[in-house]
Design a protein around this motif. Structure first.
Motif, PDB file in Angstrom:
ATOM      1  N   VAL A  40      20.044 -62.498 -10.251  1.00 44.50           N
ATOM      2  CA  VAL A  40      20.160 -61.845 -11.563  1.00 44.50           C
ATOM      3  C   VAL A  40      21.362 -60.914 -11.574  1.00 44.50           C
ATOM      4  CG1 VAL A  40      19.071 -60.193 -13.118  1.00 44.50           C
ATOM      5  CG2 VAL A  40      17.713 -62.045 -12.134  1.00 44.50           C
ATOM      6  N   HIS A  41      21.557 -60.179 -10.484  1.00 45.25           N
ATOM      7  CA  HIS A  41      22.690 -59.250 -10.412  1.00 45.25           C
ATOM      8  C   HIS A  41      24.013 -60.003 -10.501  1.00 45.25           C
ATOM      9  CE1 HIS A  41      25.766 -56.860  -8.247  1.00 45.25           C
ATOM     10  NE2 HIS A  41      25.215 -55.857  -8.901  1.00 45.25           N
ATOM     11  N   GLN A  42      24.130 -61.110  -9.752  1.00 39.97           N
ATOM     12  CA  GLN A  42      25.378 -61.850  -9.731  1.00 39.97           C
ATOM     13  C   GLN A  42      25.644 -62.596 -11.036  1.00 39.97           C
ATOM     14  OE1 GLN A  42      27.232 -60.488  -7.182  1.00 39.97           O
ATOM     15  NE2 GLN A  42      27.992 -62.566  -6.890  1.00 39.97           N
ATOM     16  N   LEU A  43      24.613 -63.219 -11.581  1.00 39.81           N
ATOM     17  CA  LEU A  43      24.819 -64.091 -12.736  1.00 39.81           C
ATOM     18  C   LEU A  43      24.709 -63.378 -14.077  1.00 39.81           C
ATOM     19  CD1 LEU A  43      22.927 -67.326 -11.627  1.00 39.81           C
ATOM     20  CD2 LEU A  43      25.333 -66.712 -11.311  1.00 39.81           C
ATOM     21  N   TRP A  44      24.079 -62.233 -14.114  1.00 34.69           N
ATOM     22  CA  TRP A  44      23.917 -61.545 -15.395  1.00 34.69           C
ATOM     23  C   TRP A  44      24.556 -60.162 -15.387  1.00 34.69           C
ATOM     24  CZ3 TRP A  44      21.018 -57.096 -16.818  1.00 34.69           C
ATOM     25  CH2 TRP A  44      20.983 -56.857 -18.208  1.00 34.69           C
ATOM     26  N   TRP A  45      24.180 -59.327 -14.424  1.00 32.29           N
ATOM     27  CA  TRP A  45      24.640 -57.944 -14.455  1.00 32.29           C
ATOM     28  C   TRP A  45      26.149 -57.837 -14.260  1.00 32.29           C
ATOM     29  CZ3 TRP A  45      22.822 -53.598 -16.279  1.00 32.29           C
ATOM     30  CH2 TRP A  45      23.434 -52.398 -15.926  1.00 32.29           C
ATOM     31  N   THR A  46      26.707 -58.570 -13.277  1.00 33.03           N
ATOM     32  CA  THR A  46      28.154 -58.472 -13.065  1.00 33.03           C
ATOM     33  C   THR A  46      28.922 -58.971 -14.284  1.00 33.03           C
ATOM     34  OG1 THR A  46      28.330 -60.675 -12.035  1.00 33.03           O
ATOM     35  CG2 THR A  46      27.877 -58.809 -10.576  1.00 33.03           C
ATOM     36  N   ASN A  47      28.406 -60.005 -14.941  1.00 34.56           N
ATOM     37  CA  ASN A  47      29.058 -60.499 -16.158  1.00 34.56           C
ATOM     38  C   ASN A  47      29.017 -59.451 -17.263  1.00 34.56           C
ATOM     39  OD1 ASN A  47      29.891 -62.999 -15.240  1.00 34.56           O
ATOM     40  ND2 ASN A  47      28.002 -64.029 -15.828  1.00 34.56           N
ATOM     41  N   ARG A  48      27.850 -58.850 -17.426  1.00 36.01           N
ATOM     42  CA  ARG A  48      27.669 -57.853 -18.489  1.00 36.01           C
ATOM     43  C   ARG A  48      28.615 -56.673 -18.294  1.00 36.01           C
ATOM     44  NH1 ARG A  48      24.570 -53.191 -18.988  1.00 36.01           N
ATOM     45  NH2 ARG A  48      23.770 -52.729 -21.079  1.00 36.01           N
ATOM     46  N   GLU A  49      28.657 -56.133 -17.076  1.00 32.09           N
ATOM     47  CA  GLU A  49      29.478 -54.961 -16.810  1.00 32.09           C
ATOM     48  C   GLU A  49      30.967 -55.306 -16.874  1.00 32.09           C
ATOM     49  OE1 GLU A  49      28.271 -51.577 -16.182  1.00 32.09           O
ATOM     50  OE2 GLU A  49      26.844 -52.757 -17.366  1.00 32.09           O
ATOM     51  N   ALA A  50      31.355 -56.447 -16.308  1.00 28.43           N
ATOM     52  CA  ALA A  50      32.766 -56.809 -16.308  1.00 28.43           C
ATOM     53  C   ALA A  50      33.268 -57.080 -17.728  1.00 28.43           C
ATOM     54  CB  ALA A  50      32.981 -58.034 -15.421  1.00 28.43           C
ATOM     55  N   ARG A  51      32.481 -57.770 -18.523  1.00 31.87           N
ATOM     56  CA  ARG A  51      32.906 -58.053 -19.898  1.00 31.87           C
ATOM     57  C   ARG A  51      33.043 -56.777 -20.708  1.00 31.87           C
ATOM     58  NH1 ARG A  51      28.766 -63.135 -20.493  1.00 31.87           N
ATOM     59  NH2 ARG A  51      30.129 -64.730 -19.576  1.00 31.87           N
ATOM     60  N   ARG A  52      32.107 -55.862 -20.508  1.00 31.44           N
ATOM     61  CA  ARG A  52      32.182 -54.588 -21.239  1.00 31.44           C
ATOM     62  C   ARG A  52      33.444 -53.827 -20.837  1.00 31.44           C
ATOM     63  NH1 ARG A  52      27.221 -50.542 -20.609  1.00 31.44           N
ATOM     64  NH2 ARG A  52      26.229 -52.183 -21.861  1.00 31.44           N
ATOM     65  N   GLY A  53      33.716 -53.773 -19.533  1.00 31.66           N
ATOM     66  CA  GLY A  53      34.908 -53.070 -19.066  1.00 31.66           C
ATOM     67  C   GLY A  53      36.183 -53.734 -19.552  1.00 31.66           C
ATOM     68  N   ALA A  54      36.203 -55.073 -19.562  1.00 33.67           N
ATOM     69  CA  ALA A  54      37.389 -55.787 -20.025  1.00 33.67           C
ATOM     70  C   ALA A  54      37.635 -55.546 -21.512  1.00 33.67           C
ATOM     71  CB  ALA A  54      37.237 -57.276 -19.738  1.00 33.67           C
ATOM     72  N   GLU A  55      36.583 -55.547 -22.300  1.00 36.92           N
ATOM     73  CA  GLU A  55      36.719 -55.282 -23.737  1.00 36.92           C
ATOM     74  C   GLU A  55      37.278 -53.885 -23.978  1.00 36.92           C
ATOM     75  OE1 GLU A  55      32.879 -55.917 -25.369  1.00 36.92           O
ATOM     76  OE2 GLU A  55      32.924 -58.106 -25.120  1.00 36.92           O
ATOM     77  N   HIS A  56      36.776 -52.915 -23.240  1.00 41.72           N
ATOM     78  CA  HIS A  56      37.273 -51.542 -23.399  1.00 41.72           C
ATOM     79  C   HIS A  56      38.744 -51.449 -23.016  1.00 41.72           C
ATOM     80  CE1 HIS A  56      32.951 -49.703 -23.062  1.00 41.72           C
ATOM     81  NE2 HIS A  56      33.180 -50.298 -24.217  1.00 41.72           N
TER      82      HIS A  56
END
Length: 261
Positions: A40-56
């Motif tokens: 879950v951490h690799q497939l969901w959480w890392t995606n969620r956090e990275a996408r949010r940071g990239a958008e910012h």
């Protein structure tokens, strides 16, 4: 009537076996839960956090460029500036003019691991920062696309080569295998927007195939894929098959338009 006699030693052995089975079951269940959490951490959480940071980061770059639009051209860009357009903008479809565009040297060299451009792929709905270098920790795992140090900058004659994760950590290049000839790839910088048209795809090559990021990109493993003449190219690289890093998938494009900001 015969009375069955139960030995205490037999009872103790039976209890030990039951206790061992119970403990083993608990260990397996716990291990399964830990593995599930890791997935879950690799497939969901890392995606969620990275996408949010990239958008910012994309928003921050756009604000920075907007604030510098009426200034001195942004000579104080801490993230590193993009390349300037030194020639009149080439129109989409005017391939000869686009191929002849050499671009200009960046007004300042991009800082390693710092975002300085935005990669846009309309077909994939992708809008992601481009940072200098391909460090996993400092660039790719943040959900950014990384520029191969030593390759050319956007718009210049040569090869603007970038890499991105296909799975986890924002996975910006998850679907670049869906790109088709003439699909557009844009690179926005402080000074201009460079538009490339997808030209060729190399479905699979070695992770050590350095030819794909050379100034005239051509696979050293599969020589039938690539180019034989200079030009302003873009190269997108990612891992393949999905969820592995054994091989590389490569998409190439040619510059077709330059639009100053």
């Amino acid at each position: 009537m015969r009375v069955r006699v139960v030995q205490h030693s037999s009872l103790r052995r039976s209890l030990r076996r039951r206790r061992a089975l119970w403990t083993g079951g608990e260990v397996l269940v716990t291990a399964g839960l830990v593995l599930l959490l890791l997935v879950v951490h690799q497939l969901w959480w890392t995606n969620r956090e990275a996408r949010r940071g990239a958008e910012h980061k994309v928003q921050a770059l756009e604000r920075q460029w907007g604030a510098g639009a009426g200034g001195d051209g942004g000579s104080g860009d801490q993230d590193g500036s993009g390349t300037a357009a030194s020639a009149p903008p080439a129109r989409a479809g005017s391939g000869a003019r686009a191929r002849g565009h050499s671009g200009a040297a960046p007004s300042s060299r991009p800082v390693r691991s710092q975002a300085y451009a935005v990669l846009v792929i309309p077909r994939l709905g992708l809008r992601v920062p481009v940072a200098e270098g391909v460090s996993k920790r400092n660039v790719l795992n943040k959900g950014y696309v990384g520029h191969y140090i030593g390759t050319q900058q956007p718009g210049q004659t040569g090869n603007f080569a970038v890499a991105g994760h296909r799975n986890t950590h924002g996975e910006p290049f998850r679907y670049i295998n869906r790109l088709r000839p003439r699909d557009l790839v844009e690179v926005e910088t402080r000074d201009a927007t460079y538009t490339y048209a997808v030209d060729r795809t190399l479905p699979q090559t070695s992770a050590r195939d350095s030819g794909v990021v050379r100034p005239i990109p051509r696979s050293l493993v599969r020589p039938g894929y690539g180019y034989s003449e200079p030009g302003p190219y873009i190269t997108l690289t990612t891992c393949t098959p999905e969820f592995t890093s054994r091989y590389r998938l490569v998409v190439w494009g040619r510059l077709v338009a330059v639009r100053p900001r």
